[in-house]
Design a protein around this motif. Structure first.
Motif, PDB file in Angstrom:
ATOM      1  N   GLU A 197      -2.163   1.007  -4.491  1.00 12.35           N
ATOM      2  CA  GLU A 197      -0.827   1.589  -4.532  1.00 12.35           C
ATOM      3  C   GLU A 197       0.122   0.529  -4.001  1.00 12.35           C
ATOM      4  OE1 GLU A 197       0.112   4.406  -1.156  1.00 12.35           O
ATOM      5  OE2 GLU A 197      -2.087   4.465  -1.068  1.00 12.35           O
ATOM      6  N   ASN A 198       1.383   0.843  -3.908  1.00  9.65           N
ATOM      7  CA  ASN A 198       2.344  -0.103  -3.351  1.00  9.65           C
ATOM      8  C   ASN A 198       2.295  -0.001  -1.824  1.00  9.65           C
ATOM      9  OD1 ASN A 198       4.452  -1.715  -2.594  1.00  9.65           O
ATOM     10  ND2 ASN A 198       5.954  -0.788  -3.944  1.00  9.65           N
ATOM     11  N   PHE A 199       1.394  -0.767  -1.224  1.00  9.75           N
ATOM     12  CA  PHE A 199       1.230  -0.716   0.225  1.00  9.75           C
ATOM     13  C   PHE A 199       2.438  -1.276   0.968  1.00  9.75           C
ATOM     14  CE2 PHE A 199      -3.212  -0.581  -1.206  1.00  9.75           C
ATOM     15  CZ  PHE A 199      -3.674   0.484  -0.457  1.00  9.75           C
ATOM     16  N   LEU A 200       3.298  -2.018   0.262  1.00 16.29           N
ATOM     17  CA  LEU A 200       4.485  -2.567   0.900  1.00 16.29           C
ATOM     18  C   LEU A 200       5.470  -1.474   1.296  1.00 16.29           C
ATOM     19  CD1 LEU A 200       5.008  -5.619  -1.465  1.00 16.29           C
ATOM     20  CD2 LEU A 200       4.061  -5.653   0.856  1.00 16.29           C
ATOM     21  N   ARG A 201       5.341  -0.304   0.676  1.00 15.93           N
ATOM     22  CA  ARG A 201       6.241   0.794   1.023  1.00 15.93           C
ATOM     23  C   ARG A 201       5.481   2.070   1.403  1.00 15.93           C
ATOM     24  NH1 ARG A 201       8.985   2.799  -4.717  1.00 15.93           N
ATOM     25  NH2 ARG A 201       7.161   3.886  -5.529  1.00 15.93           N
ATOM     26  N   THR A 202       4.203   1.921   1.751  1.00  6.67           N
ATOM     27  CA  THR A 202       3.418   3.076   2.173  1.00  6.67           C
ATOM     28  C   THR A 202       3.683   3.365   3.649  1.00  6.67           C
ATOM     29  OG1 THR A 202       1.656   2.572   0.589  1.00  6.67           O
ATOM     30  CG2 THR A 202       1.098   4.024   2.420  1.00  6.67           C
ATOM     31  N   PRO A 203       4.219   4.521   3.998  1.00  6.53           N
ATOM     32  CA  PRO A 203       4.518   4.833   5.397  1.00  6.53           C
ATOM     33  C   PRO A 203       3.256   4.815   6.265  1.00  6.53           C
ATOM     34  CG  PRO A 203       5.563   6.419   3.923  1.00  6.53           C
ATOM     35  CD  PRO A 203       4.618   5.618   3.088  1.00  6.53           C
ATOM     36  N   GLY A 204       3.359   4.180   7.410  1.00  7.28           N
ATOM     37  CA  GLY A 204       2.252   4.173   8.353  1.00  7.28           C
ATOM     38  C   GLY A 204       1.116   3.235   8.019  1.00  7.28           C
ATOM     39  N   CYS A 205       1.243   2.446   6.963  1.00  6.20           N
ATOM     40  CA  CYS A 205       0.174   1.510   6.592  1.00  6.20           C
ATOM     41  C   CYS A 205       0.068   0.414   7.650  1.00  6.20           C
ATOM     42  CB  CYS A 205       0.447   0.904   5.216  1.00  6.20           C
ATOM     43  SG  CYS A 205      -0.842  -0.232   4.657  1.00  6.20           S
ATOM     44  N   LYS A 206      -1.122   0.240   8.219  1.00  7.08           N
ATOM     45  CA  LYS A 206      -1.321  -0.714   9.309  1.00  7.08           C
ATOM     46  C   LYS A 206      -1.968  -2.017   8.863  1.00  7.08           C
ATOM     47  CE  LYS A 206      -1.678   3.002  12.733  1.00  7.08           C
ATOM     48  NZ  LYS A 206      -2.518   3.637  13.784  1.00  7.08           N
ATOM     49  N   LEU A 207      -2.063  -2.217   7.571  1.00  3.91           N
ATOM     50  CA  LEU A 207      -2.634  -3.460   7.074  1.00  3.91           C
ATOM     51  C   LEU A 207      -1.718  -4.636   7.395  1.00  3.91           C
ATOM     52  CD1 LEU A 207      -3.831  -2.369   3.511  1.00  3.91           C
ATOM     53  CD2 LEU A 207      -5.287  -2.856   5.471  1.00  3.91           C
ATOM     54  N   PRO A 208      -2.279  -5.832   7.621  1.00  2.00           N
ATOM     55  CA  PRO A 208      -1.435  -7.026   7.771  1.00  2.00           C
ATOM     56  C   PRO A 208      -0.613  -7.245   6.507  1.00  2.00           C
ATOM     57  CG  PRO A 208      -3.714  -7.480   8.403  1.00  2.00           C
ATOM     58  CD  PRO A 208      -3.713  -6.132   7.753  1.00  2.00           C
TER      59      PRO A 208
ATOM     60  N   LEU B  13       0.373  -7.331   0.511  1.00  2.00           N
ATOM     61  CA  LEU B  13       0.832  -8.067  -0.668  1.00  2.00           C
ATOM     62  C   LEU B  13      -0.301  -8.275  -1.659  1.00  2.00           C
ATOM     63  CD1 LEU B  13       3.214  -9.605  -1.968  1.00  2.00           C
ATOM     64  CD2 LEU B  13       2.392 -11.653  -0.785  1.00  2.00           C
ATOM     65  N   LEU B  14      -1.474  -8.647  -1.159  1.00  2.00           N
ATOM     66  CA  LEU B  14      -2.627  -8.895  -2.030  1.00  2.00           C
ATOM     67  C   LEU B  14      -3.022  -7.650  -2.807  1.00  2.00           C
ATOM     68  CD1 LEU B  14      -5.023 -10.792  -2.859  1.00  2.00           C
ATOM     69  CD2 LEU B  14      -6.273  -9.811  -0.932  1.00  2.00           C
ATOM     70  N   LEU B  15      -3.085  -6.508  -2.102  1.00  2.00           N
ATOM     71  CA  LEU B  15      -3.532  -5.274  -2.732  1.00  2.00           C
ATOM     72  C   LEU B  15      -2.469  -4.685  -3.647  1.00  2.00           C
ATOM     73  CD1 LEU B  15      -5.326  -3.666   0.333  1.00  2.00           C
ATOM     74  CD2 LEU B  15      -6.403  -4.657  -1.682  1.00  2.00           C
ATOM     75  N   THR B  16      -1.209  -4.806  -3.261  1.00  2.00           N
ATOM     76  CA  THR B  16      -0.130  -4.249  -4.076  1.00  2.00           C
ATOM     77  C   THR B  16       0.017  -4.998  -5.394  1.00  2.00           C
ATOM     78  OG1 THR B  16       1.083  -3.481  -2.126  1.00  2.00           O
ATOM     79  CG2 THR B  16       2.346  -3.761  -4.153  1.00  2.00           C
ATOM     80  N   THR B  17      -0.016  -6.324  -5.315  1.00  5.28           N
ATOM     81  CA  THR B  17       0.171  -7.140  -6.518  1.00  5.28           C
ATOM     82  C   THR B  17      -1.104  -7.275  -7.333  1.00  5.28           C
ATOM     83  OG1 THR B  17      -0.330  -9.174  -5.285  1.00  5.28           O
ATOM     84  CG2 THR B  17       1.987  -8.482  -5.407  1.00  5.28           C
ATOM     85  N   GLN B  18      -2.263  -6.969  -6.707  1.00  5.28           N
ATOM     86  CA  GLN B  18      -3.575  -7.074  -7.348  1.00  5.28           C
ATOM     87  C   GLN B  18      -3.933  -8.498  -7.747  1.00  5.28           C
ATOM     88  OE1 GLN B  18      -4.920  -3.521  -9.589  1.00  5.28           O
ATOM     89  NE2 GLN B  18      -2.742  -3.235  -9.981  1.00  5.28           N
ATOM     90  N   ILE B  19      -3.437  -9.456  -6.970  1.00  2.00           N
ATOM     91  CA  ILE B  19      -3.765 -10.850  -7.229  1.00  2.00           C
ATOM     92  C   ILE B  19      -5.274 -11.074  -7.161  1.00  2.00           C
ATOM     93  CG2 ILE B  19      -3.500 -13.211  -6.343  1.00  2.00           C
ATOM     94  CD1 ILE B  19      -0.722 -12.383  -5.344  1.00  2.00           C
ATOM     95  N   GLY B  20      -5.929 -10.368  -6.238  1.00  2.00           N
ATOM     96  CA  GLY B  20      -7.368 -10.535  -6.084  1.00  2.00           C
ATOM     97  C   GLY B  20      -8.171 -10.106  -7.293  1.00  2.00           C
TER      98      GLY B  20
END
Length: 203
Positions: A120-131, A136-143
């Protein structure tokens, strides 16, 4: 939703933390298989099921989407245990995870299993504690250039992000979107070629 227990068993429950669903403190990863019978679910007399118990209930009667939920670096052990549990299971199933390490493990060790990357768009997920870099990696799916999932399961509100377009067009990954609660959103997703996960209405 499959979690790895302290004794190597597998439990099916949404959260790692037990408070919301059982009213008791702690994490499911710190329990043994025997401990599960002491944790009742949301005011009922039902307890946390093992993965094997869930498989016996379905027994190939409906397709399964198995979400791998690692905690504390146990992704490899979780993947290995879940795959071993599925040996000989008769029915249609696939595996997915928010953790790209699980999806990569499946690619390396069990490429025969249909695998999906949840996001999902973790850059705007409330309370997301990921670095920030993981967000960015998970939202853009670069991996996904490394993982190359068979499908991507993306939150519906965020599914039109560029990364999804790239994954679907370059690799031909199937898009799956969650969770739809309105008929108009369902129709729009289907029109765009996404498989919908929905609840609360009949399409």
């Amino acid at each position: 939703d499959v979690h790895l227990l302290k004794d190597g068993g597998l439990a099916v429950i949404h959260d790692s933390k037990l408070l919301r669903t059982t009213g008791q403190e702690g994490r499911v990863e710190d329990l043994t298989t025997a401990d599960l019978k002491h944790y009742t679910l949301e005011g009922t007399d039902q307890t946390i099921p093992t993965f094997q118990e869930v498989l016996e209930v379905f027994a190939g009667r409906t397709p399964l989407i198995i979400e791998l939920k690692p905690e504390g670096g146990n992704h490899a052990a979780l993947c290995a245990a879940a795959c071993a549990a599925m040996e000989g299971y008769e029915g249609i199933w696939c595996m997915e995870s928010f953790d790209p390490r699980c999806v990569l493990w499946l690619k390396k060790h069990r490429p025969d299993i249909i695998r999906g990357q949840l996001a999902e768009n973790f850059l705007r997920t409330p309370g997301c504690k990921l670095p920030w870099y993981l967000k960015l990696l998970l939202t853009t799916q670069i991996g996904n250039f490394l993982i190359v999932p068979d499908f991507i399961a993306y939150k519906d509100a965020d599914r039109k992000r560029p990364g999804n377009f790239v994954c679907r067009r370059i690799w031909g990954a199937q898009g799956v979107t969650w969770t739809l609660r309105r008929k108009e959103d369902y129709d729009a997703a289907v029109k765009d070629g996404w498989l919908p996960i929905f609840e609360g209405f009949r399409p």
